[in-house]
Write a protein that holds these residues in place. Structure first.
Motif, PDB file in Angstrom:
ATOM      1  N   VAL A   2       8.934  -1.604   3.919  1.00 24.40           N
ATOM      2  CA  VAL A   2       8.085  -2.815   4.050  1.00 24.40           C
ATOM      3  C   VAL A   2       6.987  -2.192   4.661  1.00 24.40           C
ATOM      4  CG1 VAL A   2       7.608  -5.117   4.664  1.00 24.40           C
ATOM      5  CG2 VAL A   2       9.830  -4.532   3.668  1.00 24.40           C
ATOM      6  N   HIS A   3       5.703  -2.415   4.087  1.00 25.36           N
ATOM      7  CA  HIS A   3       4.500  -1.874   4.801  1.00 25.36           C
ATOM      8  C   HIS A   3       3.767  -3.347   5.283  1.00 25.36           C
ATOM      9  CE1 HIS A   3       5.487   2.210   3.581  1.00 25.36           C
ATOM     10  NE2 HIS A   3       5.604   1.908   2.595  1.00 25.36           N
ATOM     11  N   LEU A   4       3.331  -3.208   6.418  1.00 28.38           N
ATOM     12  CA  LEU A   4       2.519  -4.251   6.955  1.00 28.38           C
ATOM     13  C   LEU A   4       1.226  -3.953   7.258  1.00 28.38           C
ATOM     14  CD1 LEU A   4       5.124  -5.858   9.302  1.00 28.38           C
ATOM     15  CD2 LEU A   4       4.425  -6.682   7.084  1.00 28.38           C
ATOM     16  N   VAL A   5       0.220  -4.421   6.996  1.00 26.15           N
ATOM     17  CA  VAL A   5      -1.202  -4.119   7.303  1.00 26.15           C
ATOM     18  C   VAL A   5      -1.932  -5.408   7.778  1.00 26.15           C
ATOM     19  CG1 VAL A   5      -3.342  -3.449   6.586  1.00 26.15           C
ATOM     20  CG2 VAL A   5      -1.202  -2.526   5.568  1.00 26.15           C
ATOM     21  N   GLU A   6      -2.373  -5.296   9.024  1.00 30.34           N
ATOM     22  CA  GLU A   6      -3.106  -6.415   9.768  1.00 30.34           C
ATOM     23  C   GLU A   6      -4.505  -6.033   9.689  1.00 30.34           C
ATOM     24  OE1 GLU A   6       0.416  -5.015  12.646  1.00 30.34           O
ATOM     25  OE2 GLU A   6      -1.129  -4.154  11.468  1.00 30.34           O
ATOM     26  N   SER A   7      -5.288  -7.221   9.974  1.00 34.66           N
ATOM     27  CA  SER A   7      -6.698  -7.262   9.697  1.00 34.66           C
ATOM     28  C   SER A   7      -7.204  -8.383  10.331  1.00 34.66           C
ATOM     29  CB  SER A   7      -7.047  -7.286   8.228  1.00 34.66           C
ATOM     30  OG  SER A   7      -6.888  -8.504   7.730  1.00 34.66           O
ATOM     31  N   GLY A   8      -8.623  -8.435  10.806  1.00 37.23           N
ATOM     32  CA  GLY A   8      -9.135  -9.527  11.402  1.00 37.23           C
ATOM     33  C   GLY A   8      -9.404  -9.233  12.758  1.00 37.23           C
ATOM     34  N   GLY A   9      -8.813  -8.379  13.624  1.00 35.99           N
ATOM     35  CA  GLY A   9      -9.334  -8.133  14.804  1.00 35.99           C
ATOM     36  C   GLY A   9     -10.622  -7.884  15.079  1.00 35.99           C
ATOM     37  N   GLY A  10     -10.960  -7.875  16.463  1.00 34.53           N
ATOM     38  CA  GLY A  10     -12.538  -7.571  17.056  1.00 34.53           C
ATOM     39  C   GLY A  10     -12.677  -8.134  18.233  1.00 34.53           C
ATOM     40  N   LEU A  11     -13.815  -8.341  18.507  1.00 35.54           N
ATOM     41  CA  LEU A  11     -14.417  -8.687  19.594  1.00 35.54           C
ATOM     42  C   LEU A  11     -15.101 -10.033  19.657  1.00 35.54           C
ATOM     43  CD1 LEU A  11     -15.296  -8.106  22.602  1.00 35.54           C
ATOM     44  CD2 LEU A  11     -17.696  -7.361  21.770  1.00 35.54           C
ATOM     45  N   VAL A  12     -14.597 -10.915  20.660  1.00 35.83           N
ATOM     46  CA  VAL A  12     -14.728 -12.082  20.550  1.00 35.83           C
ATOM     47  C   VAL A  12     -15.184 -12.728  21.754  1.00 35.83           C
ATOM     48  CG1 VAL A  12     -12.555 -13.131  20.676  1.00 35.83           C
ATOM     49  CG2 VAL A  12     -14.230 -14.679  19.631  1.00 35.83           C
ATOM     50  N   GLN A  13     -15.986 -13.685  22.235  1.00 39.43           N
ATOM     51  CA  GLN A  13     -16.149 -14.211  23.625  1.00 39.43           C
ATOM     52  C   GLN A  13     -15.132 -15.286  23.930  1.00 39.43           C
ATOM     53  OE1 GLN A  13     -20.201 -15.837  23.455  1.00 39.43           O
ATOM     54  NE2 GLN A  13     -21.258 -14.009  23.391  1.00 39.43           N
ATOM     55  N   PRO A  14     -15.134 -15.104  25.271  1.00 41.99           N
ATOM     56  CA  PRO A  14     -14.074 -16.484  25.626  1.00 41.99           C
ATOM     57  C   PRO A  14     -14.619 -17.959  25.188  1.00 41.99           C
ATOM     58  CG  PRO A  14     -14.698 -14.938  27.292  1.00 41.99           C
ATOM     59  CD  PRO A  14     -15.646 -14.556  26.213  1.00 41.99           C
ATOM     60  N   GLY A  15     -13.314 -18.593  24.673  1.00 50.32           N
ATOM     61  CA  GLY A  15     -13.708 -19.692  24.160  1.00 50.32           C
ATOM     62  C   GLY A  15     -13.740 -19.752  22.652  1.00 50.32           C
ATOM     63  N   GLY A  16     -13.964 -18.506  22.097  1.00 47.98           N
ATOM     64  CA  GLY A  16     -14.201 -18.389  20.497  1.00 47.98           C
ATOM     65  C   GLY A  16     -12.813 -18.291  19.648  1.00 47.98           C
ATOM     66  N   SER A  17     -12.885 -18.119  18.610  1.00 43.00           N
ATOM     67  CA  SER A  17     -11.942 -18.123  17.596  1.00 43.00           C
ATOM     68  C   SER A  17     -11.752 -16.944  16.933  1.00 43.00           C
ATOM     69  CB  SER A  17     -12.080 -19.444  16.627  1.00 43.00           C
ATOM     70  OG  SER A  17     -11.865 -20.616  17.467  1.00 43.00           O
ATOM     71  N   LEU A  18     -10.599 -16.684  16.277  1.00 45.90           N
ATOM     72  CA  LEU A  18     -10.454 -15.366  15.464  1.00 45.90           C
ATOM     73  C   LEU A  18      -9.217 -15.604  14.834  1.00 45.90           C
ATOM     74  CD1 LEU A  18     -12.060 -12.632  15.316  1.00 45.90           C
ATOM     75  CD2 LEU A  18     -10.158 -11.714  16.684  1.00 45.90           C
ATOM     76  N   LYS A  19      -9.325 -15.167  13.621  1.00 47.03           N
ATOM     77  CA  LYS A  19      -7.963 -15.298  12.492  1.00 47.03           C
ATOM     78  C   LYS A  19      -7.625 -13.962  12.153  1.00 47.03           C
ATOM     79  CE  LYS A  19      -6.490 -17.679   8.485  1.00 47.03           C
ATOM     80  NZ  LYS A  19      -6.597 -18.508   7.402  1.00 47.03           N
ATOM     81  N   LEU A  20      -6.308 -13.833  12.214  1.00 53.22           N
ATOM     82  CA  LEU A  20      -5.700 -12.349  12.164  1.00 53.22           C
ATOM     83  C   LEU A  20      -4.960 -12.629  10.704  1.00 53.22           C
ATOM     84  CD1 LEU A  20      -4.264 -11.130  15.401  1.00 53.22           C
ATOM     85  CD2 LEU A  20      -6.682 -10.801  14.625  1.00 53.22           C
ATOM     86  N   SER A  21      -4.676 -11.594  10.001  1.00 57.55           N
ATOM     87  CA  SER A  21      -3.995 -11.618   8.622  1.00 57.55           C
ATOM     88  C   SER A  21      -3.128 -10.261   8.584  1.00 57.55           C
ATOM     89  CB  SER A  21      -4.731 -11.703   7.425  1.00 57.55           C
ATOM     90  OG  SER A  21      -5.698 -12.862   7.412  1.00 57.55           O
ATOM     91  N   CYS A  22      -1.873 -10.440   7.967  1.00 59.18           N
ATOM     92  CA  CYS A  22      -1.053  -9.355   7.859  1.00 59.18           C
ATOM     93  C   CYS A  22      -0.285  -9.594   6.674  1.00 59.18           C
ATOM     94  CB  CYS A  22       0.046  -9.625   9.085  1.00 59.18           C
ATOM     95  SG  CYS A  22       1.369  -8.056   8.761  1.00 59.18           S
ATOM     96  N   ALA A  23      -0.611  -8.761   5.744  1.00 62.21           N
ATOM     97  CA  ALA A  23      -0.106  -8.519   4.429  1.00 62.21           C
ATOM     98  C   ALA A  23       1.123  -7.623   4.146  1.00 62.21           C
ATOM     99  CB  ALA A  23      -0.877  -8.492   3.355  1.00 62.21           C
ATOM    100  N   ALA A  24       2.417  -8.132   3.831  1.00 69.95           N
ATOM    101  CA  ALA A  24       3.514  -7.433   3.444  1.00 69.95           C
ATOM    102  C   ALA A  24       3.347  -6.753   2.117  1.00 69.95           C
ATOM    103  CB  ALA A  24       4.535  -7.824   3.964  1.00 69.95           C
ATOM    104  N   SER A  25       3.780  -5.352   2.175  1.00 73.17           N
ATOM    105  CA  SER A  25       3.842  -4.803   0.641  1.00 73.17           C
ATOM    106  C   SER A  25       5.050  -3.778   0.641  1.00 73.17           C
ATOM    107  CB  SER A  25       2.535  -4.137   0.247  1.00 73.17           C
ATOM    108  OG  SER A  25       2.232  -2.946   1.162  1.00 73.17           O
ATOM    109  N   GLY A  26       5.182  -3.572  -0.570  1.00 74.59           N
ATOM    110  CA  GLY A  26       6.536  -2.464  -0.748  1.00 74.59           C
ATOM    111  C   GLY A  26       7.535  -3.013  -1.720  1.00 74.59           C
ATOM    112  N   SER A  27       8.322  -2.199  -1.491  1.00 76.53           N
ATOM    113  CA  SER A  27       9.712  -2.694  -2.569  1.00 76.53           C
ATOM    114  C   SER A  27      10.417  -3.865  -1.762  1.00 76.53           C
ATOM    115  CB  SER A  27      10.824  -1.595  -2.855  1.00 76.53           C
ATOM    116  OG  SER A  27      11.825  -1.941  -3.750  1.00 76.53           O
ATOM    117  N   ILE A  28       9.762  -5.078  -1.797  1.00 75.19           N
ATOM    118  CA  ILE A  28      10.429  -6.264  -1.044  1.00 75.19           C
ATOM    119  C   ILE A  28      11.384  -6.884  -1.860  1.00 75.19           C
ATOM    120  CG2 ILE A  28       9.862  -8.237   0.211  1.00 75.19           C
ATOM    121  CD1 ILE A  28       7.175  -6.869   0.971  1.00 75.19           C
ATOM    122  N   PHE A  29      12.504  -7.402  -1.503  1.00 74.49           N
ATOM    123  CA  PHE A  29      13.381  -8.345  -2.142  1.00 74.49           C
ATOM    124  C   PHE A  29      13.101  -9.786  -1.481  1.00 74.49           C
ATOM    125  CE2 PHE A  29      17.277 -10.723  -2.415  1.00 74.49           C
ATOM    126  CZ  PHE A  29      17.392 -10.714  -3.569  1.00 74.49           C
TER     127      PHE A  29
END
Length: 120
Positions: A2-29
């Motif tokens: 199972v391969h997991l790939v994160e995205s959405g990270g970065g630099l943000v100011q205090p009090g700000g918002s950020l959304k991370l995503s992680c998609a799984a792929s592979g031979s998943i049952f």
């Protein structure tokens, strides 16, 4: 595998918002739970949030009320909406999944991580 790939990270100011995503792929049952961990420099990796296939959520105390975990089971994707970010949230965020493949059975899988930096 199972391969997991994160995205959405970065630099943000205090009090700000950020959304991370992680998609799984592979031979998943199937994937039972997915979640997020983080590791700051010089510190051990810690649990941030997890979510079961049926919707049960778990959060570490330091992020309760600020972070929200969600899943799109059809896409094998987990999200982490981070609000009211603090400098102490700065870390590499890792996605994980408790899954089963067609070939290798059950296991706990990890992504490569995405950097989140909270700084003014």
């Amino acid at each position: 595998q199972v391969h997991l790939v994160e995205s959405g990270g970065g630099l943000v100011q205090p009090g700000g918002s950020l959304k991370l995503s992680c998609a799984a792929s592979g031979s998943i049952f199937s994937i039972s739970s997915m979640g997020w961990y983080r590791q700051a420099p010089g510190k051990e990796r810690e649990l941030v949030a997890t979510m079961g296939h049926g919707g049960k959520k778990t959060y570490t105390d330091s992020v309760k009320g600020r972070f929200t975990i969600s899943r799109d089971n059809a896409k094998n994707t987990v999200y982490l909406e981070m609000n009211s970010l603090k400098p102490e949230d700065t870390a590499v965020y890792y996605c994980n999944a408790d899954g089963m493949t067609y070939y290798s059975g059950s296991g706990l899988y990890w992504g490569q991580g995405t950097q989140v930096t909270v700084s003014s």
